[in-house]
Design a protein around this motif. Structure first.
Motif, PDB file in Angstrom:
ATOM      1  N   LYS A 155       0.835  -1.215   0.000  1.00 31.78           N
ATOM      2  CA  LYS A 155       0.000   0.000   0.000  1.00 31.78           C
ATOM      3  C   LYS A 155       0.861   1.253   0.000  1.00 31.78           C
ATOM      4  CE  LYS A 155      -1.254   2.107   3.496  1.00 31.78           C
ATOM      5  NZ  LYS A 155      -0.891   3.378   4.235  1.00 31.78           N
ATOM      6  N   ASP A 156       1.868   1.290   0.845  1.00 26.69           N
ATOM      7  CA  ASP A 156       2.731   2.478   0.941  1.00 26.69           C
ATOM      8  C   ASP A 156       3.459   2.737  -0.380  1.00 26.69           C
ATOM      9  OD1 ASP A 156       1.959   2.800   3.566  1.00 26.69           O
ATOM     10  OD2 ASP A 156       3.777   1.903   4.416  1.00 26.69           O
ATOM     11  N   ALA A 157       3.948   1.672  -1.011  1.00 27.11           N
ATOM     12  CA  ALA A 157       4.660   1.835  -2.287  1.00 27.11           C
ATOM     13  C   ALA A 157       3.720   2.322  -3.381  1.00 27.11           C
ATOM     14  CB  ALA A 157       5.309   0.514  -2.688  1.00 27.11           C
ATOM     15  N   LEU A 158       2.500   1.808  -3.413  1.00 27.51           N
ATOM     16  CA  LEU A 158       1.539   2.220  -4.444  1.00 27.51           C
ATOM     17  C   LEU A 158       1.128   3.677  -4.264  1.00 27.51           C
ATOM     18  CD1 LEU A 158      -0.768  -0.944  -4.649  1.00 27.51           C
ATOM     19  CD2 LEU A 158       1.078  -0.279  -6.199  1.00 27.51           C
ATOM     20  N   VAL A 159       0.883   4.078  -3.037  1.00 30.95           N
ATOM     21  CA  VAL A 159       0.495   5.469  -2.770  1.00 30.95           C
ATOM     22  C   VAL A 159       1.627   6.424  -3.151  1.00 30.95           C
ATOM     23  CG1 VAL A 159      -0.009   7.139  -0.934  1.00 30.95           C
ATOM     24  CG2 VAL A 159      -1.207   4.941  -0.984  1.00 30.95           C
ATOM     25  N   LYS A 160       2.864   6.023  -2.834  1.00 33.45           N
ATOM     26  CA  LYS A 160       4.012   6.884  -3.111  1.00 33.45           C
ATOM     27  C   LYS A 160       4.242   7.061  -4.609  1.00 33.45           C
ATOM     28  CE  LYS A 160       8.981   7.340  -2.196  1.00 33.45           C
ATOM     29  NZ  LYS A 160      10.161   6.749  -1.495  1.00 33.45           N
ATOM     30  N   HIS A 161       4.125   5.997  -5.370  1.00 36.88           N
ATOM     31  CA  HIS A 161       4.523   6.041  -6.774  1.00 36.88           C
ATOM     32  C   HIS A 161       3.352   6.173  -7.752  1.00 36.88           C
ATOM     33  CE1 HIS A 161       8.609   5.333  -5.552  1.00 36.88           C
ATOM     34  NE2 HIS A 161       8.243   4.263  -4.873  1.00 36.88           N
ATOM     35  N   PHE A 162       2.128   6.017  -7.245  1.00 36.03           N
ATOM     36  CA  PHE A 162       0.929   6.254  -8.051  1.00 36.03           C
ATOM     37  C   PHE A 162      -0.037   7.150  -7.268  1.00 36.03           C
ATOM     38  CE2 PHE A 162       2.708   2.330  -9.684  1.00 36.03           C
ATOM     39  CZ  PHE A 162       2.605   2.489 -11.051  1.00 36.03           C
ATOM     40  N   PRO A 163       0.406   8.378  -6.953  1.00 33.80           N
ATOM     41  CA  PRO A 163      -0.413   9.263  -6.114  1.00 33.80           C
ATOM     42  C   PRO A 163      -1.773   9.582  -6.731  1.00 33.80           C
ATOM     43  CG  PRO A 163       1.404  10.471  -7.133  1.00 33.80           C
ATOM     44  CD  PRO A 163       1.665   9.022  -7.376  1.00 33.80           C
ATOM     45  N   GLU A 164      -1.877   9.491  -8.059  1.00 37.37           N
ATOM     46  CA  GLU A 164      -3.159   9.759  -8.716  1.00 37.37           C
ATOM     47  C   GLU A 164      -4.226   8.727  -8.335  1.00 37.37           C
ATOM     48  OE1 GLU A 164      -0.644   7.401 -11.739  1.00 37.37           O
ATOM     49  OE2 GLU A 164      -0.358   8.813 -10.073  1.00 37.37           O
ATOM     50  N   HIS A 165      -3.781   7.569  -7.771  1.00 35.37           N
ATOM     51  CA  HIS A 165      -4.719   6.527  -7.350  1.00 35.37           C
ATOM     52  C   HIS A 165      -4.791   6.404  -5.823  1.00 35.37           C
ATOM     53  CE1 HIS A 165      -5.325   5.019 -11.421  1.00 35.37           C
ATOM     54  NE2 HIS A 165      -4.010   5.055 -11.601  1.00 35.37           N
ATOM     55  N   SER A 166      -4.217   7.372  -5.117  1.00 30.27           N
ATOM     56  CA  SER A 166      -4.086   7.241  -3.661  1.00 30.27           C
ATOM     57  C   SER A 166      -5.435   7.154  -2.949  1.00 30.27           C
ATOM     58  CB  SER A 166      -3.267   8.401  -3.090  1.00 30.27           C
ATOM     59  OG  SER A 166      -3.877   9.640  -3.370  1.00 30.27           O
ATOM     60  N   ALA A 167      -6.427   7.882  -3.431  1.00 31.65           N
ATOM     61  CA  ALA A 167      -7.747   7.843  -2.775  1.00 31.65           C
ATOM     62  C   ALA A 167      -8.338   6.437  -2.834  1.00 31.65           C
ATOM     63  CB  ALA A 167      -8.690   8.849  -3.426  1.00 31.65           C
TER      64      ALA A 167
END
Length: 297
Positions: A155-167
């Motif tokens: 989750k942390d890696a995805l939020v960091k590198h794909f911020p457009e999908h963070s929500a």
């Protein structure tokens, strides 16, 4: 390894590296919109967090061993569309290939989802005047408890590198985490009456599961090698002494030695698939089959 096999092994590596080089010349950093993972259970996690928002490529294909797998040229080509590589940590495939991949594609971001997991290491081996440290057991995805850390790291890696999908990721994360926490509790309660029970498996894939839920795993495979006749006899004697009723084996391994042991003990061979994409269904099946084997007379 004979000369012919050695030749084809070297040739496959050359072809893969050529595919990497050719693709790296045509892909720009901004074109990278995909994710690559090492094994199928990781794809399950990413899809639970992101749905179908991003394409997820898997390197170790079904039916293959993560310890020895080599990627195909087409897999390397697909890899170069990936912005992020999520490595599971310490499987043989990653140890053999990550440096090759990153040395040619310096743009790809690598995140290790095993960070923070209390890793299990083998015993040190003394060779004359020096000591070789034991290898790390890589099978962290086979226990719900260690998967909680893997999920958070993912989750942390995805939020960091794909911020457009963070929500979307932050919305789905608590649901997935609670589902696996509930599974951890289910494992704890289900195995409580069987604490200290032993189970027999060909390849030791459930080391973390055994540690987390107070069980003991007995492996037919010995230090990653085919068992000797002497070792098989030791295993048979230990299984008899502990009233073991089944042998577990993964489909990517040769079953001949397991069949010999099963015949000698007159017990069942049960197929398991720790590398299944539907991780939560497979881990529930593992729970049920283990409990059933402990409950047999």
């Amino acid at each position: 390894m004979n000369c012919t096999n050695k030749y084809f092994s070297i040739l496959s590596i050359v072809l893969v590296l050529l595919a990497i080089t050719q693709t790296s010349c045509t892909e720009s950093k901004t074109d990278k919109t995909e994710i690559t993972v090492s094994i199928l259970p990781q794809k399950y996690i990413v899809n639970q967090l992101l749905g179908d928002s991003i394409k997820v490529n898997v390197m170790v294909l079904p039916g293959n061993s993560p310890a020895t797998y080599s990627p195909t040229p087409s897999q390397i080509k697909n890899l170069h569309s990936s912005k992020l590589y999520l490595r599971i940590g310490h499987i043989g495939f990653e140890q053999n290939w990550m440096d090759k991949i990153t040395s040619i594609d310096s743009d790809i971001i690598i995140a290790d989802v095993s960070e923070g997991v209390q890793l299990i290491k083998g015993e040190a081996v003394v060779h004359g005047d020096h000591v070789h440290e034991g290898g790390i057991d890589p099978h962290i995805w086979t226990s719900p408890r260690t998967m909680l850390t893997v999920i958070t790291n993912t989750k942390d890696a995805l939020v960091k590198h794909f911020p457009e999908h963070s929500a979307l990721i932050e919305k789905n994360y608590p649901t997935l985490l609670e589902k696996v926490k509930a599974l951890d509790l289910k494992f704890t309660e289900s195995f409580k009456p069987h604490e200290g029970s032993k189970f027999l498996i060909f390849h030791p894939a459930y080391t973390y599961l055994a540690q987390d839920y107070n069980l003991e795993q007995i492996s037919i495979e010995n230090d990653g090698k085919e068992p000797s006749v002497k070792w098989l006899q030791t295993i048979i004697e230990k299984a008899k002494a502990n009233n073991i009723n089944a042998i577990f084996i993964q489909k990517e391994f040769d079953s001949r030695n397991a069949e010999l042991v099963a015949k000698e003990l007159d017990i069942d061979i049960i197929s398991v698939n720790p590398l299944a994409e539907d991780w939560i269904t497979e881990i529930n099946n593992t729970l049920n089959t283990l409990v059933n084997s402990f409950q047999q007379d």
